[in-house]
Scaffold this motif. Structure first.
Motif, PDB file in Angstrom:
ATOM      1  N   LYS A   1     145.990  19.022  30.137  1.00  0.00           N
ATOM      2  CA  LYS A   1     145.247  20.164  30.664  1.00  0.00           C
ATOM      3  C   LYS A   1     146.079  21.436  30.547  1.00  0.00           C
ATOM      4  O   LYS A   1     147.289  21.424  30.776  1.00  0.00           O
ATOM      5  N   TRP A   2     145.437  22.528  30.231  1.00  0.00           N
ATOM      6  CA  TRP A   2     146.130  23.794  30.006  1.00  0.00           C
ATOM      7  C   TRP A   2     146.886  24.265  31.243  1.00  0.00           C
ATOM      8  O   TRP A   2     147.973  24.834  31.143  1.00  0.00           O
ATOM      9  N   HIS A   3     146.325  24.025  32.439  1.00  0.00           N
ATOM     10  CA  HIS A   3     146.931  24.590  33.654  1.00  0.00           C
ATOM     11  C   HIS A   3     148.262  23.942  33.994  1.00  0.00           C
ATOM     12  O   HIS A   3     149.060  24.507  34.756  1.00  0.00           O
TER      13      HIS A   3
ATOM     14  N   ARG B   1     151.135  36.732  26.662  1.00  0.00           N
ATOM     15  CA  ARG B   1     150.138  36.233  27.604  1.00  0.00           C
ATOM     16  C   ARG B   1     150.776  35.820  28.923  1.00  0.00           C
ATOM     17  O   ARG B   1     150.203  36.036  30.000  1.00  0.00           O
ATOM     18  N   VAL B   2     151.964  35.226  28.838  1.00  0.00           N
ATOM     19  CA  VAL B   2     152.667  34.826  30.051  1.00  0.00           C
ATOM     20  C   VAL B   2     153.131  36.054  30.838  1.00  0.00           C
ATOM     21  O   VAL B   2     152.957  36.135  32.056  1.00  0.00           O
ATOM     22  N   SER B   3     153.718  37.024  30.153  1.00  0.00           N
ATOM     23  CA  SER B   3     154.235  38.226  30.822  1.00  0.00           C
ATOM     24  C   SER B   3     153.120  39.011  31.514  1.00  0.00           C
ATOM     25  O   SER B   3     153.327  39.584  32.586  1.00  0.00           O
TER      26      SER B   3
ATOM     27  N   ASP C   1     143.349  33.352  32.000  1.00  0.00           N
ATOM     28  CA  ASP C   1     142.191  33.160  31.120  1.00  0.00           C
ATOM     29  C   ASP C   1     142.605  33.251  29.647  1.00  0.00           C
ATOM     30  O   ASP C   1     142.123  32.481  28.815  1.00  0.00           O
ATOM     31  N   GLY C   2     143.494  34.192  29.334  1.00  0.00           N
ATOM     32  CA  GLY C   2     143.967  34.325  27.963  1.00  0.00           C
ATOM     33  C   GLY C   2     144.786  33.120  27.539  1.00  0.00           C
ATOM     34  O   GLY C   2     144.697  32.658  26.396  1.00  0.00           O
ATOM     35  N   TYR C   3     145.588  32.603  28.459  1.00  0.00           N
ATOM     36  CA  TYR C   3     146.388  31.408  28.190  1.00  0.00           C
ATOM     37  C   TYR C   3     145.446  30.226  27.915  1.00  0.00           C
ATOM     38  O   TYR C   3     145.627  29.483  26.945  1.00  0.00           O
TER      39      TYR C   3
ATOM     40  N   PHE D   1     145.026  28.094  24.401  1.00  0.00           N
ATOM     41  CA  PHE D   1     145.391  26.687  24.494  1.00  0.00           C
ATOM     42  C   PHE D   1     144.235  25.791  24.061  1.00  0.00           C
ATOM     43  O   PHE D   1     144.400  24.878  23.238  1.00  0.00           O
ATOM     44  N   GLU D   2     143.043  26.040  24.607  1.00  0.00           N
ATOM     45  CA  GLU D   2     141.902  25.173  24.327  1.00  0.00           C
ATOM     46  C   GLU D   2     141.393  25.328  22.899  1.00  0.00           C
ATOM     47  O   GLU D   2     140.861  24.370  22.320  1.00  0.00           O
ATOM     48  N   GLN D   3     141.569  26.501  22.314  1.00  0.00           N
ATOM     49  CA  GLN D   3     141.187  26.689  20.915  1.00  0.00           C
ATOM     50  C   GLN D   3     142.039  25.792  20.010  1.00  0.00           C
ATOM     51  O   GLN D   3     141.525  25.115  19.105  1.00  0.00           O
TER      52      GLN D   3
END
Length: 374
Positions: free
Chosen positions: A170-172, A329-331, A336-338, A342-344
């Motif tokens: 999972k992305w989270h 994206r982290v900074s 949502d962008g992360y 990730f899912e793409q």
């Protein structure tokens, strides 16, 4: 139970197993219903927001003892590090938590929340960023690396299998650690900078500066005699390939590994200092990095390939873009962008997840058994 309030009212020991980004809202909702004198903990990978939520929303008579198993769900917990954080608890309550978690047969490690977040960043954040960037680069090039003769051999098998293993989750799991941990943000940023600066030196053909920088980083990180390699050798790991093995291995500059050691050097991190809290993925990543830097002939081959061989230039370009994009994206704190990115990539590799997960589990088991023997 119909809802979390009734669970909280009835339970002597409560563990919040929710995404780090949701921990405050969930504890705010159900925390006030906690049973008198209960013990509360959490399993998030970033303890700062978790402990803050507990302090803010739990009754003062509640004990707080958090935990974090430093391995993924597919790894046998026996002998793996399990962090215990005694934030607010009596001796009796803390002993109860230790007994309750002893069924995992893990190795208990005692830290504060600050120590946990720093060590977790040191051992996980940049490791994840490297593998996430590899997956992003391969998908951007519309490439399944196990189908290419360019990605063959033990080191490449680790890269491929672990990358797919991460994207199968999972992305989270990764977003919370990266975005909510300030130490992690700083390290991911430095990794992107190391990748970019080394790639620019490669493009400019600045062999001397490139070589001096790599050797300086290697000397700082691997300065002591640490004994045997932490990871199995190329020839042993060959059997964990997703594709067929050709007779001849193509040379690779291993930019991802060179940048990792450069990043550790720039941040003053000695990865061996945190081995007691290391995850299996980190031990694998450190192991193949150590194998590269302790093999003078292979390291010189990487340096020469980086300067003179264009075979991997397109891959290195996309890898550099990916490392910088993940860092941005982290900074910016974009969950949502992360998730979108990730899912793409996750969808791109999804058809190979079952086989990669199986091979990845076998590889991790073999490597852990080998390190225990050593």
């Amino acid at each position: 139970m119909p809802n979390g309030h009734l669970v909280s009212r009835a339970s002597d020991y409560i563990i919040y197993s929710v995404e780090a980004k949701n921990i405050d809202a969930v504890v705010e909702t159900f925390g006030p219903s906690t049973k008198l004198g209960a013990i509360v903990g959490g399993q998030t990978s970033c303890k700062a927001p978790e402990i803050t939520a507990f302090e803010k929303h739990l009754p003062k008579d509640v004990s707080i003892v958090s935990c974090h198993s430093l391995h993924g769900p597919g790894v046998d917990p026996r002998g793996q590090p399990l962090v215990l954080i005694r934030h607010r608890a009596s001796d009796a309550d803390f002993a109860f938590v230790e007994r309750a978690l002893s069924c995992l047969n893990s190795k208990h490690v005692y830290l504060t929340r600050q120590q946990h977040d720093r060590i977790t960043a040191d051992t996980q954040a940049v490791t994840h960023a490297a593998f996430l960037s590899m997956g992003a680069a391969w998908s951007a090039n519309n490439q399944f690396p196990w189908e290419s003769p360019r990605y063959i051999g033990g080191i490449e098998n680790v890269k491929i299998n672990v990358t797919l293993r991460i994207y199968a989750n999972k992305w989270h799991v990764y977003a919370g650690l990266a975005i909510l941990n300030p130490d992690a943000q700083k390290q991911i940023k430095q990794y992107a900078e190391s990748v970019t600066e080394l790639f620019k030196l490669m493009l400019a053909g600045q062999r001397e500066e490139f070589s001096n920088r790599i050797h300086a980083a290697g000397k700082a990180v691997f300065k002591d005699d640490r004994g045997k390699d932490l990871l199995l050798r190329d020839e042993v790991l060959d059997r964990f390939s997703l594709g067929t093995i050709p007779e001849k291995r193509l040379k690779n500059n291993h930019l991802s590994l060179l940048a990792m050691v450069d990043c550790w050097w720039k941040l003053g991190i000695v990865p061996y200092d945190h081995m007691i809290c290391s995850t299996p993925l980190f031990r694998m990543w450190l192991g193949i990095t150590e194998y590269l830097f302790r093999n003078p002939a292979l390291l010189e081959e990487c340096i020469d390939t980086a300067i003179t061989d264009n075979t991997f230039r397109a891959d290195d370009l996309e890898f550099t873009f990916a490392a910088r994009d993940w860092s941005s994206r982290v900074s910016l704190g974009h969950f949502d962008g992360y998730r979108e990115k990730f899912e793409q990539i996750q969808n791109y590799f999804a058809p190979r997840f079952p086989e990669a997960t199986r091979l990845g589990n076998e590889m991790i088991k073999t490597i852990l058994e080998k390190t225990r023997e050593d």
